[in-house]
Write a protein that holds these residues in place. Structure first.
Motif, PDB file in Angstrom:
ATOM      1  N   THR A 132       0.830  -1.196   0.000  1.00 58.47           N
ATOM      2  CA  THR A 132       0.000   0.000   0.000  1.00 58.47           C
ATOM      3  C   THR A 132       0.867   1.250   0.000  1.00 58.47           C
ATOM      4  O   THR A 132       1.651   1.472   0.927  1.00 58.47           O
ATOM      5  CB  THR A 132      -0.940   0.020   1.217  1.00 58.47           C
ATOM      6  N   THR A 134       0.920   5.544  -1.915  1.00 59.65           N
ATOM      7  CA  THR A 134       0.074   6.741  -1.983  1.00 59.65           C
ATOM      8  C   THR A 134       0.118   7.347  -3.382  1.00 59.65           C
ATOM      9  O   THR A 134       0.953   7.003  -4.215  1.00 59.65           O
ATOM     10  CB  THR A 134       0.541   7.806  -0.981  1.00 59.65           C
ATOM     11  N   ARG A 317      -8.613   4.977  -4.494  1.00 63.06           N
ATOM     12  CA  ARG A 317      -7.383   4.227  -4.694  1.00 63.06           C
ATOM     13  C   ARG A 317      -7.299   3.685  -6.112  1.00 63.06           C
ATOM     14  O   ARG A 317      -8.292   3.462  -6.796  1.00 63.06           O
ATOM     15  CB  ARG A 317      -7.263   3.096  -3.681  1.00 63.06           C
ATOM     16  N   GLU A 338      -1.496  -1.065  -4.134  1.00 62.94           N
ATOM     17  CA  GLU A 338      -2.613  -0.140  -3.987  1.00 62.94           C
ATOM     18  C   GLU A 338      -2.059   1.254  -3.721  1.00 62.94           C
ATOM     19  O   GLU A 338      -1.259   1.444  -2.804  1.00 62.94           O
ATOM     20  CB  GLU A 338      -3.490  -0.586  -2.811  1.00 62.94           C
ATOM     21  N   ASN A 339      -2.444   2.204  -4.553  1.00 65.90           N
ATOM     22  CA  ASN A 339      -2.058   3.604  -4.365  1.00 65.90           C
ATOM     23  C   ASN A 339      -3.253   4.378  -3.848  1.00 65.90           C
ATOM     24  O   ASN A 339      -4.220   4.606  -4.590  1.00 65.90           O
ATOM     25  CB  ASN A 339      -1.559   4.218  -5.674  1.00 65.90           C
ATOM     26  N   ARG A 340      -3.191   4.784  -2.596  1.00 65.35           N
ATOM     27  CA  ARG A 340      -4.312   5.505  -1.988  1.00 65.35           C
ATOM     28  C   ARG A 340      -4.173   7.007  -2.200  1.00 65.35           C
ATOM     29  O   ARG A 340      -3.070   7.552  -2.168  1.00 65.35           O
ATOM     30  CB  ARG A 340      -4.377   5.204  -0.486  1.00 65.35           C
TER      31      ARG A 340
END
Length: 616
Positions: A132, A134, A317, A338-340
């Motif tokens: 995870t 960003t 995301r 996962e890029n939040r």
């Protein structure tokens, strides 16, 4: 936004403006700027996919003299005042992940979150199968056409492979999407990595690389300055071999620095039609029209060639899944990235503190926030060869005078400015010799770049007496503790700064305080990030502003001086209204005659110096 993402988007915008203003007027290493080394390695080592890497940066006598001459012009005239050099803070969690230690050179690839998974050095140790990270842009509004530049999303780092890897500390290039290369005089041969595949199942072939190089040149990339014609200078010899023909030999350090950071995006079935049309464009107007169509195209479902492929995106995301056919897939033991959406530093600080993300490639975090991190979050410090500088608008009646700029340099305490900007982290260092050279963290400025001439350079140590003397020579006097000109008008120095860059704001607060105490009328004017970089700075709408004074991640000085002095719409030279020539007596008579000099003449010579030997 992170400064590097702002800069990348800004550079793309600059390239487009330059293209439209005058096709072929490239200038700057902005579009293809890549990584640079902090220290030269000692030995050649086998690197990447079979390429024998170079042993760092080596310069001959002519090359060093040209570098020193450019540094001398910068030091004497101060068109920009370099204030600080920085280390980037990079964060990795270690509770569910195995990563290299914070002092390992294995982390010194920019960005670590992009390279370490590919190398098998960011491994899951628990049940978590999702890394995870960003992103700044709203995921569902993001797009992946690099020549568009609007909302160009961070998941690109896992979706597309770069041409090469570069270890910033070891100063070594390593093959990646381009597995091997040979530089021989005016010819550069590039070999496409075997087994590299697009996410739709098609092989990556040489024509894809040709498309990438041509579109970068058509968009104003620096390589266009070194070829006779973008259309005919690059060709696919076979499915895996690309031949690039230069107009004359180029310094190999510059060639590799231009090629290394390029992301392979231009799949022939997606971008080939633009290349074909640009190659046969009927004049400048036709080329501008075609290029405009390319830059207007928003790609929301990209076909990549990296180890992860695009799955979907919503308001919160972007989800990527592992691409099993990538050559490095076996190195990766987790299934998703996962890029939040986290559009502020504060949100990222909180996410790291509360175990909501697994790391951040580079993020400024003040010490009072660092103290709130869990023990399992490690911080690595990565050299950036970059930092904040004070940019003077030369059309201002006061700052356009060299003596005033030099007086300001003697007033400002750069070490204190860097300390306050670093907020207790030790990640900022005051520039010792304002000259456009980086390497203060390892003493390279004094011991390498200025070897033999360092005593000639002005360090501009804090010295109010000298500042007063310089202002007196320029016709200023102090009245009621305020410096005024012959008409009684005070020297006013409003400084614009992007409000979202908290460390820059802290630095400017210190600058304003020191200028005020000396008797200048100074104030800080904060602007939102988009307005500052999109309007105020490129339009020259400032008396004094702040900007990176070096071309980040590059150790070789060519890039920094090219960044400062090469013109074109949106450049520092254009925004700050630098003169066409600077009046500075020469440091090295063999480099130039007379006082008047256009620095770009020496920059162009530097690009062609040191080209006797080929790299294989």
């Amino acid at each position: 936004m992170r400064k590097e993402d702002i800069q990348e988007a800004t550079n793309l915008g600059i390239a487009r403006r330059r293209f439209i203003k005058g096709i072929g007027a490239a200038g700057g290493a902005a579009v293809l700027a890549g990584c640079g080394g902090q220290e030269a390695g000692d030995d050649d080592e086998e690197a990447g996919n079979g390429h024998e890497a170079g042993s760092g940066i080596e310069t001959d006598e002519d090359e060093l003299a040209q570098i020193q001459e450019l540094a001398w012009i910068t030091n004497q005239d101060l068109p920009v005042l370099p204030l600080m050099e920085k280390l980037a803070q990079s964060f990795q969690t270690t509770d569910n992940w195995e990563v290299p230690g914070s002092d390992s050179t294995d982390l010194m690839y920019y960005w670590p979150t992009e390279w370490l998974p590919r190398f098998g050095q960011w491994k899951a140790t628990g049940d978590d199968d999702t890394l995870t990270l960003t992103q700044w842009a709203v995921p569902e509004d993001s797009q992946y056409n690099p020549w568009n530049g609007v909302e160009y999303a961070e998941p690109r780092r896992m979706l597309f492979d770069r041409f090469m890897a570069y270890n910033i500390v070891d100063a070594e290039y390593e093959g990646y999407a381009i597995s091997d290369w040979e530089i021989d005089g005016e010819s550069i041969t590039l070999t496409v990595r075997e087994g590299l595949t697009w996410h739709d199942g098609e092989d990556v072939v040489a024509q894809d690389v040709v498309n990438q190089l041509k579109l970068d040149m058509y968009s104003g990339g620096t390589l266009r300055d070194f070829v006779d014609d973008a259309a005919s200078s690059v060709e696919a010899v076979d499915d895996r071999t690309v031949e690039l023909t230069l107009s004359a030999p180029i310094n190999s350090e510059i060639v590799l620095g231009l090629l290394q950071p390029t992301r392979l995006v231009a799949k022939d079935s997606e971008y080939g039609e633009y290349v074909e049309r640009l190659d046969v464009a009927d004049g400048d107007d036709d080329e501008v029209e075609i290029y405009g169509e390319l830059t207007d195209w928003a790609v929301d479902e990209p076909i990549g060639c990296g180890p992860f492929q695009y799955e979907d995106a919503d308001s919160q995301r972007t989800l990527l899944t592992k691409f099993e056919d990538h050559p490095d897939a076996d190195n990766i033991d987790f299934e998703r990235v996962e890029n939040r959406h986290m559009p502020s530093n504060d949100a990222r600080w909180s996410a790291l503190q509360n175990d909501e993300i697994d790391g951040d490639a580079t993020l400024f975090m003040p010490q009072n926030q660092v103290d709130q991190l869990p023990d399992h979050v490690q911080i690595a410090e990565i050299p950036r060869h970059w930092g904040m500088g004070l940019v003077f608008n030369h059309e201002d009646d006061h700052l356009g005078q060299r003596e005033v700029r030099q007086a300001i340099a003697h007033v400002l305490q750069r070490d204190l400015i860097a300390q306050n900007s670093g907020a207790g982290t030790g990640s900022k260092l005051g520039v010792k010799y304002p000259s456009g050279l980086t390497g203060d963290f390892t003493n390279r400025v004094e011991e390498e770049w200025l070897d033999g001439v360092v005593d000639e350079f002005e360090p501009y140590d804090p010295d109010e007496g000298r500042a007063e003397e310089l202002l007196g020579e320029a016709g200023y006097a102090r009245e009621n503790d305020t410096w005024v000109d012959g008409n009684g008008d005070p020297i006013e120095i409003p400084i614009k700064v992007p409000s979202g860059f908290s460390d820059w704001v802290s630095a400017v607060e210190t600058v304003v305080d020191q200028l005020d105490q000396f008797g200048f009328e100074s104030e800080m004017l904060t602007r939102d990030v988009g307005t500052y970089f999109g309007q105020d700075f490129p339009d020259g709408d400032f008396v004094a502003g702040v900007e990176g004074w070096a071309n980040y991640d590059q150790a070789y000085p060519y890039y920094h001086f090219d960044h400062l002095y090469t013109g074109g719409e949106g450049s520092i030279q254009d925004a700050a209204n630098f003169p066409d020539e600077f009046e500075v007596p020469p440091l090295h008579d063999e480099v130039r005659d007379g006082d008047a000099i256009d620095p770009t003449e020496i920059i162009d010579e530097l690009a062609r110096t040191g080209t006797d030997e080929s790299d294989e």
